[in-house]
Write a protein that holds these residues in place. Structure first.
Motif, mmCIF file in Angstrom:
data_model
loop_
_atom_site.group_PDB
_atom_site.id
_atom_site.type_symbol
_atom_site.label_atom_id
_atom_site.label_comp_id
_atom_site.label_asym_id
_atom_site.label_seq_id
_atom_site.Cartn_x
_atom_site.Cartn_y
_atom_site.Cartn_z
ATOM 1 N N PRO A 189 -39.316 19.026 -16.167
ATOM 2 C CA PRO A 189 -38.075 18.755 -15.361
ATOM 3 C C PRO A 189 -36.932 18.670 -16.098
ATOM 4 N N PRO A 190 -35.589 18.747 -15.612
ATOM 5 C CA PRO A 190 -34.438 18.526 -16.212
ATOM 6 C C PRO A 190 -34.326 17.577 -17.162
ATOM 7 N N LEU A 191 -35.192 16.275 -17.113
ATOM 8 C CA LEU A 191 -34.975 15.379 -17.919
ATOM 9 C C LEU A 191 -35.515 15.545 -19.275
ATOM 10 N N THR A 192 -36.227 16.564 -19.485
ATOM 11 C CA THR A 192 -36.773 17.101 -20.833
ATOM 12 C C THR A 192 -35.910 17.212 -21.757
ATOM 13 N N LEU A 193 -34.571 17.965 -21.532
ATOM 14 C CA LEU A 193 -33.438 18.189 -22.593
ATOM 15 C C LEU A 193 -32.005 17.392 -22.196
ATOM 16 N N ALA A 194 -32.342 16.521 -21.311
ATOM 17 C CA ALA A 194 -31.260 15.660 -20.923
ATOM 18 C C ALA A 194 -30.608 15.011 -22.061
ATOM 19 N N SER A 195 -29.457 14.697 -22.015
ATOM 20 C CA SER A 195 -28.531 14.009 -22.979
ATOM 21 C C SER A 195 -29.221 12.786 -23.443
ATOM 22 N N PRO A 196 -29.172 12.180 -24.451
ATOM 23 C CA PRO A 196 -29.203 10.942 -24.710
ATOM 24 C C PRO A 196 -28.969 9.830 -24.135
ATOM 25 N N ALA A 197 -27.963 9.994 -23.223
ATOM 26 C CA ALA A 197 -27.260 8.748 -22.518
ATOM 27 C C ALA A 197 -28.209 8.717 -20.969
ATOM 28 N N VAL A 198 -28.810 9.918 -20.866
ATOM 29 C CA VAL A 198 -29.662 10.053 -19.693
ATOM 30 C C VAL A 198 -31.154 9.897 -20.134
ATOM 31 N N ASN A 199 -31.692 10.466 -21.213
ATOM 32 C CA ASN A 199 -33.051 10.196 -21.850
ATOM 33 C C ASN A 199 -32.792 9.824 -22.929
ATOM 34 N N PRO A 200 -33.110 8.604 -23.267
ATOM 35 C CA PRO A 200 -33.080 7.885 -24.691
ATOM 36 C C PRO A 200 -34.142 8.575 -25.690
ATOM 37 N N ASP A 201 -34.922 9.116 -25.420
ATOM 38 C CA ASP A 201 -36.068 9.608 -26.168
ATOM 39 C C ASP A 201 -35.201 10.882 -27.037
ATOM 40 N N ASN A 202 -34.324 11.488 -26.317
ATOM 41 C CA ASN A 202 -33.655 12.622 -27.156
ATOM 42 C C ASN A 202 -32.495 12.164 -28.066
ATOM 43 N N GLN A 203 -32.552 10.579 -28.319
ATOM 44 C CA GLN A 203 -31.389 10.115 -29.236
ATOM 45 C C GLN A 203 -31.440 10.634 -30.504
ATOM 46 N N CYS A 204 -32.569 10.685 -31.157
ATOM 47 C CA CYS A 204 -32.794 11.326 -32.396
ATOM 48 C C CYS A 204 -32.533 12.990 -32.925
ATOM 49 N N PHE A 205 -32.185 13.636 -31.662
ATOM 50 C CA PHE A 205 -31.717 14.831 -31.848
ATOM 51 C C PHE A 205 -30.298 15.027 -31.628
ATOM 52 N N CYS A 206 -29.728 13.907 -31.413
ATOM 53 C CA CYS A 206 -28.256 13.707 -31.583
ATOM 54 C C CYS A 206 -27.745 13.478 -32.895
ATOM 55 N N THR A 207 -27.467 14.390 -33.764
ATOM 56 C CA THR A 207 -27.069 14.273 -35.090
ATOM 57 C C THR A 207 -25.579 14.435 -35.462
ATOM 58 N N ASP A 208 -24.753 14.976 -34.688
ATOM 59 C CA ASP A 208 -23.384 15.419 -34.801
ATOM 60 C C ASP A 208 -22.858 15.022 -33.685
ATOM 61 N N SER A 209 -21.796 13.746 -33.715
ATOM 62 C CA SER A 209 -21.119 13.276 -32.849
ATOM 63 C C SER A 209 -20.075 14.327 -32.115
ATOM 64 N N VAL A 210 -19.471 15.175 -33.077
ATOM 65 C CA VAL A 210 -18.566 15.988 -32.563
ATOM 66 C C VAL A 210 -19.219 17.090 -31.849
ATOM 67 N N VAL A 211 -20.160 17.836 -32.322
ATOM 68 C CA VAL A 211 -20.955 18.992 -31.673
ATOM 69 C C VAL A 211 -21.580 18.396 -30.237
ATOM 70 N N SER A 212 -22.052 17.362 -30.445
ATOM 71 C CA SER A 212 -22.636 16.822 -29.003
ATOM 72 C C SER A 212 -21.831 16.170 -28.058
ATOM 73 N N LYS A 213 -20.538 16.184 -28.487
ATOM 74 C CA LYS A 213 -19.518 15.538 -27.702
ATOM 75 C C LYS A 213 -20.035 13.993 -27.449
ATOM 76 N N ASN A 214 -20.225 13.203 -28.670
ATOM 77 C CA ASN A 214 -20.602 11.628 -28.557
ATOM 78 C C ASN A 214 -21.963 11.724 -27.698
ATOM 79 N N CYS A 215 -22.847 12.568 -28.016
ATOM 80 C CA CYS A 215 -24.370 12.559 -27.666
ATOM 81 C C CYS A 215 -24.319 12.614 -26.076
ATOM 82 N N THR A 216 -23.331 13.323 -25.383
ATOM 83 C CA THR A 216 -23.248 13.445 -23.971
ATOM 84 C C THR A 216 -23.808 14.766 -23.647
#
Length: 463
Positions: free
Chosen positions: A287-314
């Protein structure tokens, strides 16, 4: 006397009809239990079972198809900061998983079995659009990697010394399997090393004590978890590969996705039932939730390592796995399917498609075996602006650039399908036929004898 005999015979017929119908009804749970026990026994990973032969070495050929992205305007990107224009080239197809597992060792104390997984890839020209020697203009892996690894002035000096740029022209073989890089003075390649190497050792549950755990990974390289992310969830090692256990219903099932040292146990959702070579299968897809942003799927928070590239994890649709690779590598679905719109807008030439780019499993519900699957993944690297590095001075913003996407796929052949139907489905159909025949005959006898009994009784009263 004759009437009495008729009534007695009809009563016996009613009783026999009830008995036959009850027998057919009783056979439903009894038969289902027999089937369940047989399937469970054959699903355990141990010598002599149906699951064993297919587990040791894949019964159906497994192919890994690659589509590489050829950059059409490399000079314009460097000199003017233009959007990269991409043309997809492929597939370039390799046969994989043709080597049986090695060093197989049973661990009866915890019902697991350990093994080494040999790596091998054989190029299949007949299933490819061209040769391994085809040339592709792609992001320079050393420059993109060095952008995050080295101080800017060090990378700038290395670029000038070796007269390289942001992009390079390499063969398909080199990009996939490795080449000698002049900057890093070593071998670089997206899938290097591969041929002649081993993955593991793995340890998986056999299902001997609990069939619901069959194929679930217990450990990898002797560890119960990895240590790339410093996060309990992301460092987990589990999942079931392409098996989900017997008696599969339409509830979500786990898929293990291991690419680039990333273990992801993701939930695949039921989509629909299909007919595969005369066999009913349930299709499960990511489902789309698999690679959703950490704001939608908190399980992906650990893959947000650069706030600039990830646009503040969005940022949705990509996972930053640089921690496990030592390079700015991002994985996504092909063509950034289910990703943030600007991922597609930052380049030209992409067209995400649910039909062609989603990962799916086709599971036979009785056994839980995956009879067809397609695991699809895209490998991307990132580059961005720099005031010191010449080839990046005109770059306007951080760009996650697709390098290659792959489809690892297999499907049962006609011979295997016929054997599957003969050895399992035909027996299930025969048992169901016996069950419903007994219920039908018993019900018919009950109804006919009851009606006849009423008619004879009525005639006796009129005489």
């Amino acid at each position: 006397m004759g009437c009495c005999n008729k009534l007695c015979g009809l009563k016996a017929g009613i009783g026999a009809g009830i008995a036959v119908a009850i027998l057919g009804i009783i056979l439903i749970p009894v038969g289902n239990n027999i089937i369940r026990e047989t399937v469970t026994k054959e699903s355990v990973i141990e010598p002599g079972t149906t699951a064993w032969d297919n587990w040791v070495s894949a019964d159906a050929p497994v192919y890994r198809q690659f589509w590489l992205f050829d950059v059409q305007n490399p000079q314009d990107v460097v000199e003017n900061g233009s959007k990269p224009k991409l043309v997809e080239k492929g597939p370039y197809t390799y046969k994989t998983r043709y080597l049986p597992k090695e060093n197989i060792t049973a661990n009866p104390e915890n019902h697991t079995i350990s093994f080494l997984l040999p790596a091998g890839a054989i190029f299949e020209p007949s299933l490819s659009v061209g040769s391994e020697e085809d040339s592709v203009t792609s992001l320079n892996l050393a420059v993109a990697g060095g952008y995050k690894l080295f101080p800017p002035w060090v990378l700038e000096a290395a670029i000038k010394l070796n007269n390289v740029s942001l992009f390079q022209r390499r063969t398909v073989r080199e990009i996939l399997w490795g080449y000698k890089d002049p900057i890093l003075k070593g071998t670089l390649g997206l899938f290097f090393p591969y041929n002649g190497t081993y993955d593991g050792p793995y340890s998986v549950f056999t299902g001997k004590d609990d069939i619901s755990k069959v194929s679930i990974i217990d450990s990898w390289q002797g560890e119960k978890k990895v240590s790339f992310w410093n996060n309990t969830y992301c460092d987990m090692i589990n999942g079931t590969g392409t098996r989900s256990g017997p008696g599969k219903n339409k509830e979500p099932c786990l898929i293990k996705a291991l690419f680039f040292n990333v273990f992801r146990s993701v939930s695949a959702e039921y989509e629909r039932s299909l007919n595969l070579k005369g066999i009913e299968v349930y299709r499960f897809k990511l489902p789309p939730l698999t690679l959703a942003s950490p704001a939608v799927n908190p399980d992906n928070q650990c893959f947000c390592t650069d706030s600039v590239v990830s646009k503040n994890c969005t940022l949705a649709g990509v996972l930053d796995i640089s921690s496990s690779r030592g390079q700015p590598v991002y994985i996504s679905l092909p063509h950034f399917l289910h990703g943030s719109p600007y991922l597609v807008e930052d380049v030209e030439g992409l067209g995400p498609s649910e039909e062609h780019h989603v990962t799916f499993l086709d599971v036979e519900p009785t056994t839980g075996f995956s009879l067809r699957f397609a695991k699809r993944l895209q490998v991307n690297m990132m580059y961005g602006p720099s005031k010191i590095i010449t080839v990046l001075k005109k770059v306007k913003d951080y760009t996650v650039l697709p390098i290659v996407w792959l489809n690892e796929t297999a499907s049962l052949d006609d011979e295997t399908a016929d054997r599957f139907k003969k050895e399992l489905l035909s027996r299930v159909d025969m048992l169901e036929t016996v069950q419903f025949t007994l219920i039908g005959l018993g019900s018919a006898a009950l109804v006919l004898c009851t009606v006849a009994h009423c008619l004879v009784s009525r005639n006796n009263k009129l005489v």
